[in-house]
Design an enzyme around this catalytic site. Structure first.
Site, mmCIF file in Angstrom:
data_model
loop_
_atom_site.group_PDB
_atom_site.id
_atom_site.type_symbol
_atom_site.label_atom_id
_atom_site.label_comp_id
_atom_site.label_asym_id
_atom_site.label_seq_id
_atom_site.Cartn_x
_atom_site.Cartn_y
_atom_site.Cartn_z
ATOM 1 N N ASP A 167 0.869 -1.043 -0.074
ATOM 2 C CA ASP A 167 0.100 -0.013 -0.150
ATOM 3 C C ASP A 167 0.953 1.154 -0.142
ATOM 4 O O ASP A 167 0.835 1.821 0.932
ATOM 5 C CB ASP A 167 -1.016 -0.204 1.287
ATOM 6 C CG ASP A 167 -2.275 -0.950 0.941
ATOM 7 O OD1 ASP A 167 -2.189 -1.664 -0.361
ATOM 8 O OD2 ASP A 167 -2.906 -1.114 1.787
ATOM 9 N N HIS B 114 1.666 -8.295 3.394
ATOM 10 C CA HIS B 114 0.773 -7.252 3.432
ATOM 11 C C HIS B 114 -0.273 -7.376 4.502
ATOM 12 O O HIS B 114 -0.327 -6.798 5.344
ATOM 13 C CB HIS B 114 0.160 -6.646 2.057
ATOM 14 C CG HIS B 114 -0.591 -5.341 2.431
ATOM 15 N ND1 HIS B 114 -0.266 -4.099 2.467
ATOM 16 C CD2 HIS B 114 -2.107 -5.232 1.954
ATOM 17 C CE1 HIS B 114 -0.992 -3.367 2.672
ATOM 18 N NE2 HIS B 114 -2.283 -3.911 2.374
ATOM 19 N N HIS C 173 -10.122 -5.902 9.134
ATOM 20 C CA HIS C 173 -9.658 -6.894 8.329
ATOM 21 C C HIS C 173 -9.754 -8.381 8.920
ATOM 22 O O HIS C 173 -8.589 -9.138 8.851
ATOM 23 C CB HIS C 173 -8.077 -6.578 7.972
ATOM 24 C CG HIS C 173 -8.369 -5.405 6.845
ATOM 25 N ND1 HIS C 173 -9.052 -5.166 5.797
ATOM 26 C CD2 HIS C 173 -7.770 -4.032 7.118
ATOM 27 C CE1 HIS C 173 -8.927 -3.827 5.418
ATOM 28 N NE2 HIS C 173 -8.000 -3.298 6.319
ATOM 29 N N HIS D 190 -4.486 -0.712 9.751
ATOM 30 C CA HIS D 190 -3.972 0.709 10.290
ATOM 31 C C HIS D 190 -3.887 1.086 11.835
ATOM 32 O O HIS D 190 -4.634 1.852 12.314
ATOM 33 C CB HIS D 190 -4.705 1.854 9.422
ATOM 34 C CG HIS D 190 -4.988 1.498 8.125
ATOM 35 N ND1 HIS D 190 -6.249 2.171 7.273
ATOM 36 C CD2 HIS D 190 -4.114 0.958 7.121
ATOM 37 C CE1 HIS D 190 -5.867 1.616 5.975
ATOM 38 N NE2 HIS D 190 -4.866 0.966 5.964
#
Length: 428
Positions: free
Chosen positions: A176, A293, A303, A334
């Site tokens: 990202d 990732h 997630h 995040h």
């Protein structure tokens, strides 16, 4: 009309991402894209833009940049300012994405280079702007800056400012990057944003979900922009794809895996990983780390249950455990979270330390909600923007620190000493 189509595609991409989230994000920070940077066609068409460098085999460096007009793919370089004693030629490519046409993307590999040495270089034309970089050391100590999910916001700028002051040797980014999300000019502004750092130290990256950029019935290929712009040394590591590769530097073997490439036991990536692990000599590289990732271990509400996390862990965890990987760094969520050494959801002194570092400064904000109670294997977690340093001191010990961007100076909010599993007799 073409511009309107791109805006609609961007809105469509953002809508999908927001709807897929299972938690409420806090208000985003202001985006820098389009505010502080020029579009490619506003810049001198022969000037090198978006310059970044990456390791490319032993004692070599890849120099990458973009120009609007065709210019020679050549780099002039030397160890003194203004004195280019060597030169190397490379290749040029470009890509189309819907109505967007990229600039000329140049890649030149230079070397052999001396370790721990400052080089000065010019891209394309001998009269172009001079840049400089420092090569990594040949052995310890070596310092990695590690940060994921960067984006282009005021938080990103803060992250980059902190990293620039840290005197790191190599930056590792677990996916990202630009958050262009199909709007291609944002790849150009991202390249301009990171150029001061990425032209000065090697940046080694892997892809995340925001790099996929596939549009059903419109653009059939995935990772078009990422693969064209961020060329990594996959061929040097016998990989068939720029989405996964490995490299060695200063006693460390680093594996960059692709969470959004096929990873099942019959996949090319799985077979490549098996072969790469077999080639590792822990006497030469006592440290072994991996980047993905989508995290395999995650106690944040964001997630949860995604195939890229659960499926990849099911497929590859045994391989990395048996190889005695020391640490696995991830992005995607995040927030920051560090786990104890773990294997199959249990604490295990011979398992890798899993660290989520997807807190670089993206426009979507922080993942604020963690599960309660905190799992025993989760050692530290916090929803703040920041970055990490892995300072490998010698063949047996390394110091990991995580820093919050709120601090004007680098203050460690989380800190732990790691011991290389290659030096632990019980794990050999």
């Amino acid at each position: 009309m073409a511009s309107n189509c791109l805006v609609l595609l961007l809105v469509f991409a953002v809508a999908i991402d927001v709807c897929a989230a299972e938690y409420r994000r806090p208000p985003p920070r202001r985006s820098l894209s389009g505010l502080l940077f020029k579009q490619l066609d506003e810049i001198d068409p022969t000037s090198p833009q978006q310059v970044h460098i990456s390791l490319s085999g032993e004692n070599h460096m890849r120099i990458s940049w973009i120009t609007s007009d065709p210019t020679p793919s050549v780099v002039y370089y030397g160890t003194s300012p203004g004195a280019s004693t060597s030169s190397a030629n490379g290749t040029t490519n470009m890509y189309h994405y819907v109505t967007y046409r990229s600039g000329e993307i140049h890649n030149v590999v230079i070397g052999p280079l001396k370790p721990n040495t400052v080089y000065y270089y010019r891209c394309g034309l001998s009269s172009s702007m001079e840049f400089s970089f420092k090569t990594p050391p040949s052995l310890y100590p070596i310092k990695f800056a590690i940060v994921g999910d960067l984006g282009q916001t005021e938080w990103t700028s803060s992250t980059l400012d902190h990293i620039a002051k840290s005197n790191y040797d190599v930056l590792l980014l677990p996916g990202d990057l630009s958050y262009a999300d199909m709007y291609q000019p944002s790849w150009d502004t991202f390249g301009q944003l990171v150029q001061p750092l990425a032209s000065n130290r090697p940046w080694m990256v892997t892809q995340g979900n925001h790099e996929v950029e596939k549009i059903p019935a419109v653009h059939h290929e995935s990772f078009t922009s990422y693969i064209a712009r961020w060329f990594m040394p996959y061929e040097e590591s016998d990989s068939s794809s720029n989405l996964y590769y490995s490299f060695e530097v200063a006693g460390v073997h680093v594996i960059m895996l692709g969470s959004y490439a096929d990873f099942g036991p019959e996949s090319d990536q799985y077979r490549w990983l098996q072969a790469d692990l077999r080639k590792i000599d822990r006497r030469k590289t006592p440290w072994l780390i991996a980047l993905i990732h989508a995290p395999w271990y995650n106690s944040n509400e964001a997630h949860q249950g995604e195939h890229e996390s659960v499926g990849m862990k099911t497929s590859m965890e045994d391989l990395l455990y048996r190889a005695r990987v020391d640490a696995i760094f991830a992005g995607h969520v995040h927030a920051y979270e560090r786990f104890v050494r773990v294997y199959k959801n249990q604490a295990d002194e011979c398992g890798p330390v899993h660290i989520t570092i997807g807190d670089g400064g993206n426009r979507e904000g922080l993942a604020m909600r963690f599960m309660d109670p905190q799992p025993r294997i989760s050692a530290f977690r916090e929803p703040s923007f920041g970055h990490g340093h892995l300072n490998i001191v010698n063949a047996t010990h390394a110091l990991w620190t995580w820093h919050i961007n709120d601090d004007n100076v680098a203050v460690a909010s989380d800190e732990v000493w790691l011991r290389s599993l290659a030096s632990v007799s019980a794990c050999s």
